[in-house]
Design an enzyme around this catalytic site. Structure first.
Site, PDB file in Angstrom:
ATOM      1  N   TRP A 181       5.363   7.342  -6.146  1.00  0.00           N
ATOM      2  CA  TRP A 181       5.351   5.892  -6.007  1.00  0.00           C
ATOM      3  C   TRP A 181       6.603   5.492  -5.243  1.00  0.00           C
ATOM      4  O   TRP A 181       7.722   5.797  -5.646  1.00  0.00           O
ATOM      5  CB  TRP A 181       5.322   5.176  -7.350  1.00  0.00           C
ATOM      6  CG  TRP A 181       5.507   3.688  -7.192  1.00  0.00           C
ATOM      7  CD1 TRP A 181       4.662   2.831  -6.562  1.00  0.00           C
ATOM      8  CD2 TRP A 181       6.632   2.914  -7.621  1.00  0.00           C
ATOM      9  NE1 TRP A 181       5.177   1.547  -6.585  1.00  0.00           N
ATOM     10  CE2 TRP A 181       6.389   1.583  -7.221  1.00  0.00           C
ATOM     11  CE3 TRP A 181       7.807   3.211  -8.302  1.00  0.00           C
ATOM     12  CZ2 TRP A 181       7.282   0.543  -7.490  1.00  0.00           C
ATOM     13  CZ3 TRP A 181       8.702   2.188  -8.564  1.00  0.00           C
ATOM     14  CH2 TRP A 181       8.434   0.873  -8.165  1.00  0.00           C
ATOM     15  N   LYS A 224       0.360  -0.053  -4.241  1.00  0.00           N
ATOM     16  CA  LYS A 224       0.789  -1.263  -4.941  1.00  0.00           C
ATOM     17  C   LYS A 224       0.563  -2.477  -4.050  1.00  0.00           C
ATOM     18  O   LYS A 224       0.676  -2.378  -2.827  1.00  0.00           O
ATOM     19  CB  LYS A 224       2.263  -1.163  -5.335  1.00  0.00           C
ATOM     20  CG  LYS A 224       2.729  -2.260  -6.290  1.00  0.00           C
ATOM     21  CD  LYS A 224       4.075  -1.942  -6.885  1.00  0.00           C
ATOM     22  CE  LYS A 224       4.451  -2.989  -7.924  1.00  0.00           C
ATOM     23  NZ  LYS A 224       5.721  -2.663  -8.613  1.00  0.00           N
ATOM     24  N   HIS A 282      -2.730   5.191 -13.829  1.00  0.00           N
ATOM     25  CA  HIS A 282      -1.616   4.698 -14.618  1.00  0.00           C
ATOM     26  C   HIS A 282      -2.144   3.510 -15.400  1.00  0.00           C
ATOM     27  O   HIS A 282      -2.352   2.431 -14.848  1.00  0.00           O
ATOM     28  CB  HIS A 282      -0.434   4.293 -13.741  1.00  0.00           C
ATOM     29  CG  HIS A 282       0.481   5.431 -13.438  1.00  0.00           C
ATOM     30  ND1 HIS A 282       1.704   5.257 -12.824  1.00  0.00           N
ATOM     31  CD2 HIS A 282       0.361   6.755 -13.687  1.00  0.00           C
ATOM     32  CE1 HIS A 282       2.295   6.436 -12.697  1.00  0.00           C
ATOM     33  NE2 HIS A 282       1.500   7.352 -13.198  1.00  0.00           N
ATOM     34  N   ASP A 290       2.449  -7.299 -11.967  1.00  0.00           N
ATOM     35  CA  ASP A 290       2.641  -5.933 -12.452  1.00  0.00           C
ATOM     36  C   ASP A 290       3.762  -5.910 -13.476  1.00  0.00           C
ATOM     37  O   ASP A 290       4.875  -5.475 -13.210  1.00  0.00           O
ATOM     38  CB  ASP A 290       2.979  -5.021 -11.259  1.00  0.00           C
ATOM     39  CG  ASP A 290       3.304  -3.607 -11.699  1.00  0.00           C
ATOM     40  OD1 ASP A 290       2.742  -3.162 -12.709  1.00  0.00           O
ATOM     41  OD2 ASP A 290       4.144  -2.958 -11.042  1.00  0.00           O
TER      42      ASP A 290
END
Length: 414
Positions: A181, A224, A282, A290
């Site tokens: 990430w 994301k 996840h 988030d």
């Protein structure tokens, strides 16, 4: 309780559900517990503050201050969880015995105690490079930075992390999933979105060019929508990583908090697995953004579990947890979310699938809806309690045990 379970089991049997088979199948579905709930994603580098799109709210007493305390807290959580378990580590949890070690120079030896501990508790380990909270994150960028030196540092960090992950897989004889990430992005609207994405792709290519045996390590890339300080453009968007994963044979990581609030990852599971061999989840709970709230028994959590179970994706979907709440007892937060993940899987495994599928195939949509709704009020509680009992794990009395641990251990920390 046995009589309650027997009665509940009979209700399920009358609907064509084999509860014993559900127990056996759940025993084979691992859930990867994330280490960072216990210390607010602080790690052991003694950094002053989090940055890179991560924020932890609250200051509830009892945070783990070192690896021994963190492992003790994880052990307490594990004692409350039935079923198959793994542990997910971030690179910032390296143990360097007080000596500063650069992130691009970390080695397997810095995680040796974690490996020994995992062996002792029969756990597989998963891993994550830590592309945040570091002075080499310049202007909110790491692998996509226009500065070649910055990119080189973070490429070396990624290579080092894959070496560590591969060592986990070898030593534990259990494949490690390493998730990348990268929070790179822009607070305000950029003129050029292409160049940073080209740099990110090139950096990832350099990292993955380093040989790594897929028997011991598998790589995942995580998308994301936006982050703190990256509200206008996230370099590693969903489309970017979807394409990258498909082109390069990587796992795509879907985080429940990384999409628009009206989007859900449950609906993406079948779509992505039509074109990818495996994916990583996840499981978190976003509240308007988030925000990584503790996983609760929401419709979306149940839908995630149902998609995995209904389509026999047990071996193709890797389940990891990702939330951190410092406003409440951290051990309890950990446990609540993890137990809910197992509960959701068991609920999915005990839904009257044959009846629902038959109704759908025959075009009887009203019966389909009726059975899907009736399934929500089946006597699941007794089934869950029995599953916990068989794993020598407490039922609802875990709460009292957790509060006792807080009084005896957590409250005594500075």
């Amino acid at each position: 309780m046995a009589s309650m379970f027997d009665a509940a089991k009979k209700v399920y049997e009358d609907l064509g559900v084999d509860v014993e088979a559900a127990f056996k199948r759940l025993d084979q579905i691992p859930v990867s517990l994330h280490c960072w709930q216990g210390d607010d994603v602080a790690g052991f580098e003694n950094s002053d503050a989090l940055d890179g799109g991560i924020a932890v709210t609250g200051n509830y007493p009892g945070r783990a201050r070192n690896a021994d305390e963190l492992r003790a807290d994880i052990e307490k959580v594990l004692s409350f969880l039935p079923g198959k378990k793994r542990l997910n580590l971030h690179a910032i949890y390296a143990e360097t015995d007080g000596r500063p070690v650069k992130r691009n120079e970390i080695e397997p030896k810095h995680f040796a105690r974690w490996v020994d501990w995992a062996k002792e508790h029969d756990l597989g380990l998963d891993f994550n490079p830590s592309y945040f909270s570091h002075p080499m994150m310049r202007d909110g960028l790491t692998l996509s930075s226009p500065d070649a030196g910055v990119r080189r540092f973070w490429v070396e960090h990624g290579i080092a992390c894959r070496t560590i992950a591969e060592s986990f897989g070898k030593k534990l004889r259990n494949t490690c999933i390493t998730n990348f990430w990268v929070p790179d992005g822009f607070k305000d609207t950029p003129f050029d979105r292409l160049s940073p994405r080209e740099r990110l792709a090139d950096s990832l290519d350099k990292i993955f060019a380093s040989p790594c045996n897929p028997r011991y390590n598998r790589d995942a890339v995580e998308c994301k929508l936006f982050g703190i300080g990256a509200e206008s453009c996230t370099v590693g968007s969903h489309e970017f990583y979807m394409g990258y994963a498909m082109k390069n044979g990587k796992l795509l990581c879907l985080d429940a908090g990384h999409f628009h609030p009206t989007e859900v990852i449950s609906d993406k599971i079948t779509s992505t697995l039509m074109f990818l061999d495996e994916i990583l989840l996840h499981v978190s709970r976003g509240v308007r953004w988030d925000s990584d709230h503790v996983v609760t028994m929401t419709e979306e959590l149940r839908a995630i579990a149902e998609e995995i179970v209904r389509h026999n994706y047990d071996k193709r979907v890797h389940i990891g947890l990702d939330y951190f709440d410092a406003s409440i007892n951290r051990v309890m937060a950990w446990t609540i979310g993890a137990r809910n993940m197992y509960k959701a899987l068991l609920m999915a495994l005990t839904e009257p699938a044959a009846l629902i599928r038959k109704a759908e195939k025959s075009g009887d949509k009203s019966s389909r809806l009726a059975w899907m709704e009736e399934a929500k009020t089946l006597p699941f509680g007794a089934v869950w309690e029995e599953y916990c009992r068989r794993h020598d794990v407490p039922g609802s009395c875990w709460i009292d045990e957790a509060k006792a641990y807080e009084k005896e251990v957590l409250a005594k920390r500075g």
